[in-house]
Design a protein around this motif. Structure first.
Motif, PDB file in Angstrom:
ATOM      1  N   PRO A 164     -10.277  24.826  15.063  1.00 41.70           N
ATOM      2  CA  PRO A 164     -10.072  23.465  14.576  1.00 41.70           C
ATOM      3  C   PRO A 164     -10.946  23.095  13.379  1.00 41.70           C
ATOM      4  O   PRO A 164     -10.899  21.966  12.896  1.00 41.70           O
ATOM      5  CB  PRO A 164     -10.467  22.609  15.782  1.00 41.70           C
ATOM      6  CG  PRO A 164     -11.566  23.404  16.427  1.00 41.70           C
ATOM      7  CD  PRO A 164     -11.177  24.855  16.230  1.00 41.70           C
ATOM      8  N   PHE A 165     -11.733  24.043  12.864  1.00 43.81           N
ATOM      9  CA  PHE A 165     -12.701  23.755  11.807  1.00 43.81           C
ATOM     10  C   PHE A 165     -12.049  23.230  10.531  1.00 43.81           C
ATOM     11  O   PHE A 165     -12.547  22.292   9.917  1.00 43.81           O
ATOM     12  CB  PHE A 165     -13.563  24.986  11.523  1.00 43.81           C
ATOM     13  CG  PHE A 165     -14.207  25.537  12.755  1.00 43.81           C
ATOM     14  CD1 PHE A 165     -15.272  24.884  13.355  1.00 43.81           C
ATOM     15  CD2 PHE A 165     -13.734  26.693  13.356  1.00 43.81           C
ATOM     16  CE1 PHE A 165     -15.858  25.370  14.513  1.00 43.81           C
ATOM     17  CE2 PHE A 165     -14.306  27.198  14.507  1.00 43.81           C
ATOM     18  CZ  PHE A 165     -15.376  26.527  15.091  1.00 43.81           C
ATOM     19  N   GLN A 166     -10.926  23.839  10.138  1.00 41.28           N
ATOM     20  CA  GLN A 166     -10.243  23.376   8.929  1.00 41.28           C
ATOM     21  C   GLN A 166      -9.742  21.944   9.113  1.00 41.28           C
ATOM     22  O   GLN A 166      -9.859  21.110   8.219  1.00 41.28           O
ATOM     23  CB  GLN A 166      -9.074  24.310   8.580  1.00 41.28           C
ATOM     24  CG  GLN A 166      -8.396  23.987   7.261  1.00 41.28           C
ATOM     25  CD  GLN A 166      -9.319  24.162   6.070  1.00 41.28           C
ATOM     26  OE1 GLN A 166     -10.134  25.085   6.012  1.00 41.28           O
ATOM     27  NE2 GLN A 166      -9.226  23.265   5.099  1.00 41.28           N
ATOM     28  N   GLN A 167      -9.217  21.642  10.283  1.00 37.63           N
ATOM     29  CA  GLN A 167      -8.740  20.291  10.583  1.00 37.63           C
ATOM     30  C   GLN A 167      -9.903  19.285  10.539  1.00 37.63           C
ATOM     31  O   GLN A 167      -9.762  18.179  10.032  1.00 37.63           O
ATOM     32  CB  GLN A 167      -8.062  20.276  11.946  1.00 37.63           C
ATOM     33  CG  GLN A 167      -7.548  18.909  12.362  1.00 37.63           C
ATOM     34  CD  GLN A 167      -6.982  18.925  13.773  1.00 37.63           C
ATOM     35  OE1 GLN A 167      -7.012  19.930  14.466  1.00 37.63           O
ATOM     36  NE2 GLN A 167      -6.476  17.784  14.194  1.00 37.63           N
ATOM     37  N   TRP A 168     -11.048  19.683  11.069  1.00 38.41           N
ATOM     38  CA  TRP A 168     -12.211  18.798  11.054  1.00 38.41           C
ATOM     39  C   TRP A 168     -12.662  18.518   9.619  1.00 38.41           C
ATOM     40  O   TRP A 168     -12.996  17.393   9.282  1.00 38.41           O
ATOM     41  CB  TRP A 168     -13.364  19.403  11.835  1.00 38.41           C
ATOM     42  CG  TRP A 168     -13.121  19.509  13.315  1.00 38.41           C
ATOM     43  CD1 TRP A 168     -12.168  18.846  14.067  1.00 38.41           C
ATOM     44  CD2 TRP A 168     -13.833  20.322  14.241  1.00 38.41           C
ATOM     45  NE1 TRP A 168     -12.254  19.197  15.376  1.00 38.41           N
ATOM     46  CE2 TRP A 168     -13.282  20.114  15.530  1.00 38.41           C
ATOM     47  CE3 TRP A 168     -14.882  21.205  14.118  1.00 38.41           C
ATOM     48  CZ2 TRP A 168     -13.754  20.746  16.661  1.00 38.41           C
ATOM     49  CZ3 TRP A 168     -15.355  21.852  15.255  1.00 38.41           C
ATOM     50  CH2 TRP A 168     -14.790  21.609  16.508  1.00 38.41           C
ATOM     51  N   ARG A 169     -12.671  19.557   8.784  1.00 30.65           N
ATOM     52  CA  ARG A 169     -13.070  19.365   7.385  1.00 30.65           C
ATOM     53  C   ARG A 169     -12.091  18.438   6.684  1.00 30.65           C
ATOM     54  O   ARG A 169     -12.498  17.537   5.960  1.00 30.65           O
ATOM     55  CB  ARG A 169     -13.171  20.717   6.666  1.00 30.65           C
ATOM     56  CG  ARG A 169     -13.505  20.557   5.182  1.00 30.65           C
ATOM     57  CD  ARG A 169     -13.916  21.828   4.499  1.00 30.65           C
ATOM     58  NE  ARG A 169     -12.963  22.896   4.592  1.00 30.65           N
ATOM     59  CZ  ARG A 169     -13.205  24.137   4.169  1.00 30.65           C
ATOM     60  NH1 ARG A 169     -14.374  24.449   3.635  1.00 30.65           N
ATOM     61  NH2 ARG A 169     -12.291  25.071   4.281  1.00 30.65           N
ATOM     62  N   THR A 170     -10.797  18.641   6.912  1.00 34.12           N
ATOM     63  CA  THR A 170      -9.770  17.801   6.286  1.00 34.12           C
ATOM     64  C   THR A 170      -9.911  16.347   6.743  1.00 34.12           C
ATOM     65  O   THR A 170      -9.843  15.418   5.931  1.00 34.12           O
ATOM     66  CB  THR A 170      -8.357  18.339   6.609  1.00 34.12           C
ATOM     67  OG1 THR A 170      -8.271  19.678   6.116  1.00 34.12           O
ATOM     68  CG2 THR A 170      -7.279  17.479   5.998  1.00 34.12           C
TER      69      THR A 170
END
Length: 192
Positions: A164-170
């Motif tokens: 989920p890291f990319q989603q959190w950054r976005t």
């Protein structure tokens, strides 16, 4: 009288034994006193290392990461302590496991061998600033999109992250953009 001596003895044992037990069993807390670990040398007050021949590289990474984090999230209240490990054995002694690095609140950070990049160091220093501004408990309890998203986004991590890291950054980027000129830390304190 005997009861008082017994209580004093028990108190002394707890006061000495509890911190020692914490350092022995909660490995990340060892960053509080890294020079107690075998093979770790604190060549500077804020930079410790397991291989003195790599100190120059560690100093450069610290300076670059520090400047990036400070530019992104404001000045540090105190210079963060970082332990740079050149070996997996060193990183394991601090309980890092497979992670590249780990900030332990605003107590210090351990950088494993694969974390020796400016964006990893900046990422962990951003976590240090979060602990300074929000508190150590808040960093552990605030939404991950805020805590991790901020560190990934503001460290300029160049990678395409897994979920989920990319989603959190976005999500952080969207929230941060909507702030405009608003105060980052006041807005972060309000996030539930």
């Amino acid at each position: 009288m005997k009861r008082t001596r017994t209580l004093l003895a028990i108190s002394a044992i707890v006061l000495i034994g509890l911190p020692a037990a914490a350092l022995a069993f909660v490995k990340p807390l060892r960053v509080v006193a890294p020079s107690l670990m075998p093979g770790i040398v604190c060549a500077q007050p804020n930079i410790c290392i397991d291989d003195a021949s790599a100190l120059g590289t560690a100093e450069q990474l610290y300076q670059t990461g520090y400047a990036k984090a400070e530019s992104a999230v404001g000045p540090f209240r105190q210079a963060p302590r970082m332990v740079f490990c050149t070996t997996a054995r060193c990183a394991d002694s601090f309980g890092i496991g497979g992670r590249a690095a780990e900030a332990v609140g605003n107590f210090g950070t351990v950088v494993a061998p694969r974390g020796w990049t400016p964006f990893y160091v900046a990422h962990e220093l951003i976590h240090h600033r979060q602990a300074e501004e929000l508190g150590n408990l808040a960093v552990a309890t605030k939404p991950r999109w805020l805590i991790e998203g901020m560190a990934y986004a503001l460290s300029d991590d160049p990678r395409r992250l897994s979920e989920p890291f990319q989603q959190w950054r976005t999500r952080f980027d969207t929230w941060h953009a909507a702030l405009g000129a608003g105060d980052l830390w006041e807005a972060a304190k309000a996030v539930r």
